[in-house]
Design an enzyme around this catalytic site. Structure first.
Site, short mmCIF file in Angstrom:
data_model
loop_
_atom_site.label_atom_id
_atom_site.label_comp_id
_atom_site.label_asym_id
_atom_site.label_seq_id
_atom_site.Cartn_x
_atom_site.Cartn_y
_atom_site.Cartn_z
N LYS A 1 0.83 -1.22 0.00
CA LYS A 1 0.00 0.00 0.00
C LYS A 1 0.86 1.26 0.00
O LYS A 1 0.64 2.16 -0.80
CB LYS A 1 -0.94 0.02 1.23
N ARG B 1 -9.33 1.00 8.75
CA ARG B 1 -8.88 -0.37 9.04
C ARG B 1 -9.94 -1.15 9.80
O ARG B 1 -9.73 -2.33 10.08
CB ARG B 1 -7.63 -0.29 9.91
N ARG C 1 11.44 -5.73 5.15
CA ARG C 1 11.19 -4.30 4.86
C ARG C 1 12.17 -3.40 5.62
O ARG C 1 12.50 -3.64 6.76
CB ARG C 1 9.76 -3.95 5.28
N ARG D 1 11.31 -1.63 11.18
CA ARG D 1 10.25 -1.34 12.14
C ARG D 1 10.16 -2.43 13.21
O ARG D 1 10.27 -3.61 12.91
CB ARG D 1 8.91 -1.25 11.40
N ARG E 1 -0.50 -8.96 13.53
CA ARG E 1 -1.07 -7.95 12.62
C ARG E 1 -1.91 -8.61 11.52
O ARG E 1 -2.94 -8.07 11.13
CB ARG E 1 0.05 -7.10 12.01
#
Ligand code: ADP
Ligand code: AMP
Length: 221
Positions: free
Chosen positions: A13, A88, A127, A160, A171
């Site tokens: 996203k 969300r 990431r 992160r 998540r």
């Protein structure tokens, strides 16, 4: 053009929203980036948000919704915005529709990026994010030109805390329970476009641009 990017964590996203924002000139509003910034500045709101974010839990609806509704009322969102990571939950989606409706506005398109579960875990654990501009990279799939530094602004990259395997599992579970129902919600509103996000970054981006350009040409947005 008011666009929402929907999809599980790691779907791409942020990567795609940034490209669309640069191409069309609408502000990219990432709730994750906003709350990470607030947390790093140590504001009361940021510290409250951090306790949820570090565990991979959602920040309460009433906290997030107020921040987003204030943000999209700002002048630079006058001709459109790109929301990434919001809504969300169903209550967030309902409140967003309500706030837009009250100002005679609406969402035009919800782009749902669809990616296999095993691929999401690979994307999230590899990431690396920019400490400054929010660009995201991947150690294998999208490495920066200079290891550890952002291609766009030169700032340092970081991993992160919530991209650990443990947090990722939580998540994805939260996504299944609270966010996935939005696919049906926006499907019923007839503004949902699902894109196969399992392809390369450029292929996904080409599909999204083609779709948005087509929608613009036909005055859908
Ligand atoms: P989201 O905002 O949905 O959580 P990101 O845009 O941050 O996801 O992407 C998650 C990770 O996957 C990042 O490391 C990014 O570089 C990488 N990525 C994004 N899109 C693709 C893609 N199409 N193929 C491979 N890796 C991708
Ligand atoms: P993201 O950068 O979109 O992956 O978001 C990182 C974290 O920020 C999430 O795991 C949540 O803790 C929090 N967050 C971001 N957007 C929202 C939202 N719309 N509702 C609740 N929490 C959010």
């Amino acid at each position: 053009m008011n666009v929402v990017f929907l999809g599980p964590p790691g779907a791409g996203k942020g990567t795609q929203a940034l490209k669309v924002s640069e191409f069309f000139g609408f502000p990219h509003i990432s709730t994750g980036d906003m709350f990470r910034k607030a947390a790093s500045e140590g504001s009361p709101l940021g510290l409250k948000a951090k306790s949820f974010m570090d565990k991979g839990d959602l920040i309460p609806d009433e906290v997030v919704t107020g921040v987003v509704i204030d943000r999209i009322a700002e002048e630079d969102c006058g001709s459109g915005f790109i929301l990434d990571g919001f809504p969300r939950t169903l209550p967030q989606a309902v409140e967003l529709d309500k706030a837009l409706g009250e100002s005679g506005d609406k969402l035009d398109i919800v782009i749902n990026i669809d990616v296999d579960r095993s691929e999401l875990v690979r994307r999230l654990t590899g990431r690396r994010m920019c400490t400054s501009c929010g660009s995201s990279f991947h150690v294998t799939f999208n490495p920066p030109a200079r290891e550890g530094f952002c291609d766009s602004c030169g700032s340092e990259l970081f991993q992160r805390a919530d991209d650990s395997e443990e947090s990722v599992v939580n998540r994805l579970k939260i996504y299944d329970e609270q966010t996935e129902p939005l696919i049906e919600y926006y499907g019923q509103e007839n503004i949902l476009k699902t894109i196969d996000g399992g392809r390369s970054i450029d292929e996904v981006s080409d599909s999204i641009s083609e779709f948005l350009n087509g929608s613009k040409k036909h005055n859908v947005v």
